[in-house]
Every structure is written in C-alpha cells, then in structure tokens.
Design a protein around this motif. Structure first.
Motif, mmCIF file in Angstrom:
data_model
loop_
_atom_site.group_PDB
_atom_site.id
_atom_site.type_symbol
_atom_site.label_atom_id
_atom_site.label_comp_id
_atom_site.label_asym_id
_atom_site.label_seq_id
_atom_site.Cartn_x
_atom_site.Cartn_y
_atom_site.Cartn_z
ATOM 1 N N MET A 1 0.842 -1.196 0.000
ATOM 2 C CA MET A 1 0.000 0.000 0.000
ATOM 3 C C MET A 1 0.883 1.254 0.000
ATOM 4 S SD MET A 1 -2.823 1.247 2.819
ATOM 5 C CE MET A 1 -1.616 1.389 4.122
ATOM 6 N N VAL A 2 0.739 2.076 -1.031
ATOM 7 C CA VAL A 2 1.494 3.326 -1.129
ATOM 8 C C VAL A 2 0.683 4.439 -0.466
ATOM 9 C CG1 VAL A 2 2.527 5.024 -2.659
ATOM 10 C CG2 VAL A 2 2.652 2.596 -3.240
ATOM 11 N N ALA A 3 1.312 5.145 0.465
ATOM 12 C CA ALA A 3 0.614 6.188 1.201
ATOM 13 C C ALA A 3 1.590 7.281 1.603
ATOM 14 C CB ALA A 3 -0.063 5.607 2.436
ATOM 15 N N SER A 4 1.049 8.457 1.905
ATOM 16 C CA SER A 4 1.862 9.569 2.389
ATOM 17 C C SER A 4 1.966 9.502 3.904
ATOM 18 C CB SER A 4 1.236 10.903 1.976
ATOM 19 O OG SER A 4 1.194 11.022 0.577
ATOM 20 N N ASN A 5 3.093 9.979 4.436
ATOM 21 C CA ASN A 5 3.285 10.000 5.874
ATOM 22 C C ASN A 5 4.287 11.092 6.214
ATOM 23 O OD1 ASN A 5 2.955 9.201 8.534
ATOM 24 N ND2 ASN A 5 3.530 7.061 8.182
ATOM 25 N N ASN A 6 4.185 11.635 7.392
ATOM 26 C CA ASN A 6 5.196 12.548 7.917
ATOM 27 C C ASN A 6 6.006 11.799 8.960
ATOM 28 O OD1 ASN A 6 4.361 14.982 6.516
ATOM 29 N ND2 ASN A 6 2.561 14.956 7.836
ATOM 30 N N CYS A 7 7.299 12.103 9.036
ATOM 31 C CA CYS A 7 8.119 11.355 9.976
ATOM 32 C C CYS A 7 9.293 12.172 10.486
ATOM 33 C CB CYS A 7 8.601 10.043 9.354
ATOM 34 S SG CYS A 7 9.661 10.226 7.911
ATOM 35 N N ILE A 8 9.855 11.678 11.593
ATOM 36 C CA ILE A 8 11.065 12.227 12.203
ATOM 37 C C ILE A 8 12.102 11.116 12.223
ATOM 38 C CG2 ILE A 8 12.076 13.209 14.309
ATOM 39 C CD1 ILE A 8 9.202 14.115 15.041
ATOM 40 N N VAL A 9 13.267 11.384 11.695
ATOM 41 C CA VAL A 9 14.323 10.369 11.629
ATOM 42 C C VAL A 9 14.906 10.152 13.025
ATOM 43 C CG1 VAL A 9 16.577 9.770 10.672
ATOM 44 C CG2 VAL A 9 14.877 10.961 9.248
ATOM 45 N N LEU A 10 14.967 8.890 13.444
ATOM 46 C CA LEU A 10 15.557 8.542 14.727
ATOM 47 C C LEU A 10 16.991 8.036 14.581
ATOM 48 C CD1 LEU A 10 12.541 6.687 16.415
ATOM 49 C CD2 LEU A 10 13.164 9.112 16.571
ATOM 50 N N SER A 11 17.210 7.143 13.627
ATOM 51 C CA SER A 11 18.547 6.575 13.463
ATOM 52 C C SER A 11 18.692 5.977 12.069
ATOM 53 C CB SER A 11 18.800 5.487 14.519
ATOM 54 O OG SER A 11 17.913 4.392 14.332
ATOM 55 N N LYS A 12 19.928 5.711 11.693
ATOM 56 C CA LYS A 12 20.191 5.014 10.436
ATOM 57 C C LYS A 12 21.414 4.125 10.620
ATOM 58 C CE LYS A 12 23.033 8.741 8.478
ATOM 59 N NZ LYS A 12 23.170 9.744 7.402
ATOM 60 N N ILE A 13 21.402 2.984 9.935
ATOM 61 C CA ILE A 13 22.565 2.102 9.940
ATOM 62 C C ILE A 13 22.825 1.625 8.518
ATOM 63 C CG2 ILE A 13 22.262 1.316 12.326
ATOM 64 C CD1 ILE A 13 20.997 -1.239 11.206
ATOM 65 N N LYS A 14 24.103 1.410 8.230
ATOM 66 C CA LYS A 14 24.480 0.882 6.927
ATOM 67 C C LYS A 14 24.153 -0.598 6.885
ATOM 68 C CE LYS A 14 28.378 0.717 3.710
ATOM 69 N NZ LYS A 14 29.835 0.977 3.543
ATOM 70 N N TYR A 15 23.565 -1.042 5.785
ATOM 71 C CA TYR A 15 23.184 -2.442 5.617
ATOM 72 C C TYR A 15 23.813 -2.956 4.331
ATOM 73 C CZ TYR A 15 20.181 -6.580 5.282
ATOM 74 O OH TYR A 15 19.708 -7.864 5.192
ATOM 75 N N GLY A 16 24.773 -3.862 4.496
ATOM 76 C CA GLY A 16 25.529 -4.287 3.320
ATOM 77 C C GLY A 16 26.427 -3.164 2.834
ATOM 78 N N ASP A 17 26.764 -3.187 1.557
ATOM 79 C CA ASP A 17 27.662 -2.170 1.007
ATOM 80 C C ASP A 17 26.945 -0.907 0.562
ATOM 81 O OD1 ASP A 17 29.924 -3.762 1.368
ATOM 82 O OD2 ASP A 17 29.667 -4.740 -0.588
ATOM 83 N N ASN A 18 25.701 -1.042 0.142
ATOM 84 C CA ASN A 18 25.050 0.075 -0.545
ATOM 85 C C ASN A 18 23.719 0.521 0.041
ATOM 86 O OD1 ASN A 18 27.092 0.097 -2.617
ATOM 87 N ND2 ASN A 18 26.123 -1.761 -3.433
ATOM 88 N N ASP A 19 23.227 -0.206 1.033
ATOM 89 C CA ASP A 19 21.880 0.075 1.543
ATOM 90 C C ASP A 19 21.923 0.760 2.910
ATOM 91 O OD1 ASP A 19 21.165 -1.346 -0.702
ATOM 92 O OD2 ASP A 19 20.678 -3.178 0.402
ATOM 93 N N LEU A 20 20.832 1.446 3.225
ATOM 94 C CA LEU A 20 20.638 2.024 4.555
ATOM 95 C C LEU A 20 19.322 1.515 5.125
ATOM 96 C CD1 LEU A 20 21.469 5.865 4.308
ATOM 97 C CD2 LEU A 20 22.759 4.123 5.554
ATOM 98 N N ILE A 21 19.325 1.279 6.432
ATOM 99 C CA ILE A 21 18.070 1.060 7.157
ATOM 100 C C ILE A 21 17.857 2.273 8.048
ATOM 101 C CG2 ILE A 21 16.876 -0.330 8.880
ATOM 102 C CD1 ILE A 21 18.326 -2.767 7.794
#
Length: 239
Positions: free
Chosen positions: A1-21
C-alpha cells in the motif's frame, strides 16, 4: 500500500555495502523502519542520504506492508528544513543525544499524534532558539508525560521527590528520594514552558547532576533503558 506520511528520523545504519536502514517515528504509524536499497552506490544516491540526519522532519511516500519489518520509501522530501540544528556543534550534540534516547524509548508501531506533534514543535523550537543549554532537560521531563510516568504534581510543595513512585513526599523513602538542587530545579522546570526556559539559570554542575537524575528516572520506569553513549559528548560540550 502506497501512502503519504510525515516522519522524524531517529537513526540510520548501513546495511551491506550500498543500503541504509532508517528508523523513523511517523505521524500515522508510530515507529517504522525503512530500507533504502542502493542509496550509497552512486553520488546521486549518496546525496539523498542528507535527508536522513538525526531528527530530520520528512514528508514521505511509502510502500507500507503491515506484515513486514522493513518498508520501502518511494519518495522523500523535507517537511521542515532546519537552519541551525545540524551545523551548530552545541545543538548537534543535543540532537545526537535526544535521537539516541528516542530510538531507545520509542518502540511501538502505533499512532501517537500528540507525541508526534510534541516532537515536531520541540525540535523546531530548538532550531530557532539562541538560548538552549537547558533544552534537553525540559524536553526529557516533558517526554515523560507521553511515556506514562510524568511526575505527579498533586503535592509539589513537599520536601522530597521519590523517583521510583513519581510522587512528592514529606520524608525521604530510600535511595530514590531527591532533595536539594535537583528538587528545586525539578519544581522549577515543571512550571516552565519552552518559551520561558531561558529564564532558568543553572550552572554546568547543576545541569550535569539534574540530567543524570532524569536518566535514572527513565531507567526506573522503562525496562531495558540504557544511558546513551552520546551522553559523554553532550557533557563535554556543555561542561
């Protein structure tokens, strides 16, 4: 389901060589984790990573599937662009500290619009304010209201505050009772709004001691709560 949302970034981690979570607190669904595939692979993708600095406020188009733990972002843009939060060393130390706290305490995939609006307005205030050395103290104290363990203000004139029960008391009740400067500052901040916070004058030691007391309060009421690793950096900056 594609939907709009507003958000606040809490954290990010590198996943593999090229991806972010990226973990976000969203307006409609509470805490949601998104995977950004290939975002670090190209310069164009790396430029998108600027959106995901701690506490950034975003408007996203998401492909959300209830039974999945990682969701897809189709489109992202800033819903509010900070002017100072990420390029002022003092504010950025507060940002890292509070983002780590929020990552720790916000767990549920459940809508909480009151909490979301509190965070949005509080961080916009911090971005615009020139006097902010006590911001994180009032922010954390106010946050307890949304997490369910705000101090009971029924008898605020009593001589002690019990961190374990969350009540003001006539006499000390063991190691979790506070008095002195911490009690005075607690009472002062309970009656303070962000727009009058600059009137609260405390020195570095008082700020340090009160913050440690607040973190202990969180530890007593939130299972698994750990003091943030960024606490040391914050203390160094506001020594």
């Amino acid at each position: 389901m594609v939907a709009s949302n507003n958000c606040i970034v809490l954290s990010k981690i590198k996943y593999g060589d090229n991806d972010l979570i990226v973990k976000c607190f969203t307006e409609k669904r509470g805490v949601v984790s998104y995977i950004l595939r290939g975002v670090l692979k190209s310069k164009k993708g790396q430029a998108k990573a600027i959106y995901f600095q701690p506490l950034s406020q975003l408007r996203v188009e998401e492909n959300y599937k209830p039974n999945q733990t990682l969701h897809i972002l189709k489109e992202v843009k800033f819903s509010y662009i900070y002017k100072t939060l990420h390029n002022n060393i003092y504010k950025s130390s507060i940002v890292l500290f509070l983002a780590e706290i929020l990552t720790n305490v916000l767990k549920e995939e459940e809508q909480d619009k009151d909490l979301f609006n509190y965070l949005i307005l509080a961080f916009q205030y911090l971005d615009s304010e020139d006097s902010f050395s006590n911001f994180h103290l009032l922010f954390l104290l106010r946050l307890t209201r949304y997490l369910g363990f705000q101090p009971d203000e029924t008898n605020p004139n009593l001589a002690y505050f019990n961190l374990e029960s969350g009540n003001f008391e006539n006499s000390p009740a063991g190691v979790h009772s506070i008095s002195g400067d911490n009690l005075i500052l607690l009472k002062r901040l309970l009656g303070t709004n962000f727009d009058t916070l600059s009137d609260v004058k405390i020195n570095a030691k008082q700020r340090h001691d009160f913050l440690n007391m607040l973190l202990h309060y969180f530890e007593l009421h939130l299972g698994g709560f750990k003091k943030p690793k960024s606490l040391r950096v914050l203390n160094d900056v506001f020594h």
